[in-house]
Design an enzyme around this catalytic site. Structure first.
Site, mmCIF file in Angstrom:
data_model
loop_
_atom_site.group_PDB
_atom_site.id
_atom_site.type_symbol
_atom_site.label_atom_id
_atom_site.label_comp_id
_atom_site.label_asym_id
_atom_site.label_seq_id
_atom_site.Cartn_x
_atom_site.Cartn_y
_atom_site.Cartn_z
ATOM 1 N N TYR B 120 -4.186 7.872 -5.531
ATOM 2 C CA TYR B 120 -4.249 6.468 -4.440
ATOM 3 C C TYR B 120 -5.790 5.917 -4.614
ATOM 4 C CZ TYR B 120 -4.619 3.678 -0.409
ATOM 5 O OH TYR B 120 -4.613 2.813 0.582
ATOM 6 N N GLU B 208 -5.276 -2.021 -2.743
ATOM 7 C CA GLU B 208 -4.812 -0.779 -3.213
ATOM 8 C C GLU B 208 -4.386 -0.573 -4.328
ATOM 9 O OE1 GLU B 208 -1.348 -0.376 -0.186
ATOM 10 O OE2 GLU B 208 -2.257 1.465 0.339
#
Lengths: 289, 401
Positions: B120, B208
């Site tokens: 991530y 993201e």
């Protein structure tokens, strides 16, 4: 005394020749605010309701010894206007403008902090000190009465509603501070609490909060350990659904945080009563005063 | 506490519908111009185009619905195809889907990656610190909220100096703290620095990459891309908006009308529309309605200058929502003239625009005259918020009977 603004403040209006700037300059002058200069680049020599206009903050400071600023400049230029006021060491700097980009906000907030300057807002109705007849903001002055309660709030009309209720109950205000409805604002709730807690003319406080962020929780935790003055709180947005922005950019419940329930619990934990309705604030103040 | 904090900074930008959210393929176009490593592939609007994209890729592909929600995988919007024919068939299915009640209008066809690790990487605004925060985790794939709940210790955060930049050494430290070693440290740090440049350039509220894939042959590739841009900064990005050729935010007809008028409008699942001036007052009015046993259908903040025309316009928009059974107008005015507003409401009622019960509470100039005009027209005008909230709840219940 009071906080932030008093009768010795010499106020500059940035963006004085725009429609909002002109309108509220008149309203502030009518209330009694000591506005000594205005500023719009390229308008040196003009006057707005008798207030001389300058090209830069620096000029206005040199000629009129301004100490504080209120900004009505459109959002794309508001960050720059605030930097100019901060560079001239004006304090406080009140940014009325809504919709300022968050990148600009973050930069200006930290530039002000580094110099120890109180920046109020953006997206705030401003500050009012009724006892000194000074308002550096856009609120209707007549709903605020002079007294001993420090009021701080993240919203505009809700503050007027609560102030009007206090005025009807013969409870006055030392200073009312609109902290601003954006997610990132300059003066935080906890900093406002500290100011009121040190101000000898403030005997009690009212905190008007709303969903989003953790400003109220931080303030409540601080008050529990460090503040002796009595306080009352109100939180708007008990019924707001998560994930929706409720009018203010900053009023949004994010996952499980920023809820009204969490804020109310934090105040109750600090022994601070929380009103269910705006009108409860005056009633609760009567009980504790 | 840590979880709550992470959740707060991570959730905020995901939820509101007010950020300009880019589709994955739009975000990746921006990523590409910054040299971010991406899987091979391209966007398609028809099954035939999907087939062409799959032929261009020349290996097994992922066919991904373009939807502005994090739940598309669970909704079946990401599928894999071994041949261009399969990709075409899957594209046909996916383009017929609705995700989050919105139609899927485009798909992204990309090479299927052989995965060593899912990571991530993200950057968002931390409203409490009033700084950008860079977030990384070696355990990607699942949503960061889930990760924050299951293993918060694996989330690495670093605030960016608001007066400076993300520095290369800081980016390397993030990579090291995430557990990477050797050459991977510089590759991953480079990726975070690229992401930071995008954030700065495009006024990003949230970006993201989840998952960022470490492939079996040791490359980092942005398999997904999320990019939300600060609405208030769109004036700096006119070119981007022109190139997108679409509305910046997905809105229904009523939301569009309200936005065009500069009003804030949120639909809820009750039956009482609350029309007020100011966000805090509107929220408090919704809350008051609920204290008296009612439930709001509409949050409508008229914004500044709540004059007669604006109030009428607000009522008109509120009436378009079919759940509304009663309307409460609550105006805390300073200079608003109550008699003007009253006349406006009465004329709207006579024109037949208002077909549900209406309750008004106003504070402002000429209150008494406003009250007289409304009472003569049979519209309750009340002095306090509490009385008005109570009254509107009774009237809405009457509509049920």
């Amino acid at each position: 005394m009071a906080v932030l603004i008093d009768k010795n403040s010499r106020v500059l209006v940035q963006g004085i020749t725009g429609s909002q700037g002109t309108f509220h300059t008149k309203a502030m002058l009518d209330y009694g605010t000591n506005i000594v200069a205005g500023m719009t680049p390229g308008k040196l020599g003009e006057e707005v309701y008798g207030v001389p206009v300058y090209d830069s903050v620096k000029q206005a400071k040199r000629e009129m010894d301004v100490t504080a600023s209120i900004i009505f400049v459109p959002a794309p230029f508001a960050g720059d206007a605030a930097l100019e006021a901060i560079a001239a060491d004006l304090n406080p700097v009140v940014v009325i403008t809504e919709h300022v980009p968050v990148q600009d906000e973050m930069r200006v907030i930290h530039v002000a902090r580094a110099k120890g300057i109180s920046m109020i807002g953006p997206n705030t109705p401003g500050i009012i000190t009724p006892g000194a007849k000074q308002k550096v903001g856009i609120m209707p002055g007549h709903v605020f009465a002079d007294g001993k309660v420090g009021l701080m709030s993240r919203s505009g009309t809700l503050t007027y509603e609560i102030a009007a209720g206090m005025t009807n109950a013969n409870i006055g205000i030392s200073t009312a501070i609109g902290l601003g409805g954006d997610p990132c604002v300059g003066l935080t709730t906890i900093e406002a609490v500290k100011m009121f807690s040190e101000d000898k003319d403030t005997k009690a406080m009212v905190l008007v909060g709303e969903i989003g962020g953790d400003a109220e929780e931080k303030a409540a935790a601080y008050m529990k350990d460090h503040v002796d003055k009595p306080a009352v709180a109100f939180i708007a947005g008990r019924t707001a659904p998560p994930g929706k922005r409720m009018g203010h950019a900053g009023a949004i419940i994010s996952g499980s945080t920023g809820t009204a329930a969490a804020k109310i619990a934090a105040f109750k934990d600090a022994g601070i009563p929380v009103g269910d309705k705006p009108s409860d604030v005056a009633r609760l103040l009567e009980e504790i005063l | 506490m840590v979880e709550a904090y992470v959740q707060d900074i991570l959730h905020v930008p995901f939820c509101g519908d007010v950020f300009m959210k880019l589709f994955e393929h739009e975000a990746k176009e921006i990523f590409r111009t910054f040299g971010m490593p991406l899987p091979l592939g391209g966007v398609a609007y028809t099954p035939e185009e999907a087939r062409t994209r799959a032929i261009e890729v020349g290996k097994p592909v992922a066919v991904k619905a373009q939807a502005l929600t994090g739940k598309r995988g669970k909704a079946g919007g990401v599928r894999f195809a071994n041949t261009p024919e399969e990709a075409e068939a899957l594209a046909k299915d996916i383009l017929a889907m609705r995700i989050n009640d919105l139609p899927v209008k485009s798909i992204l066809v990309e090479e299927k990656l052989s995965i060593q690790q899912e990571i991530y990487a993200g950057i968002t605004v931390d409203r409490n610190e009033r700084k950008y925060v860079v977030i990384g985790s070696a355990a990607g794939g699942m949503s960061i909220e889930e990760l924050a709940e299951t293993s918060p210790g694996k989330i690495i955060k670093r605030h960016v100096d608001p007066l400076g930049d993300l520095q290369a050494y800081e980016a390397r430290e993030i990579a090291i703290d995430m557990g990477f070693k050797g050459k991977q440290i510089n590759s991953l740090a480079g990726l975070f620095l690229k992401l930071w440049s995008i954030v700065e350039e495009y006024d990003v509220e949230l970006t993201e990459i989840n998952p960022l894939i470490l492939t079996t042959d040791g490359r980092f590739l942005a398999a997904d891309a999320r990019l939300n841009i600060d609405d208030n900064a769109l004036f700096r990005h006119k070119k981007l908006i022109e190139n997108m050729k679409r509305d910046t935010v997905e809105q229904n007809e009523r939301e569009k009308l309200a936005t065009a008028e500069g009003m804030a409008y949120v639909e809820l699942d009750g039956d009482i529309a609350c029309i007020c001036n100011g966000a805090g007052l509107t929220m408090a009015t919704l809350d008051a309605v609920s204290i008296y046993g009612g439930k709001a259908s509409t949050f409508l903040d008229l914004g500044g200058g709540a004059d007669a025309e604006r109030v009428e316009k607000g009522v008109e928009i509120a009436m378009k929502y079919d759940k509304v059974k009663a309307i409460l107008v609550n105006i805390m005015g300073g200079i608003t003239r109550c008699d003007d507003v009253a006349n406006g409401i009465v004329s709207a009622k006579q024109d037949g625009d208002i077909t549900v019960p209406l309750v008004i509470r106003m504070v402002g100039t000429n209150e008494e005259e406003g009250q007289r005009i409304l009472n003569e027209a049979g519209i309750p005008f009340l002095q306090t918020m509490e009385e008005a909230a109570q009254k509107v709840v009774t009237l809405a219940e009457g509509e049920d009977a």
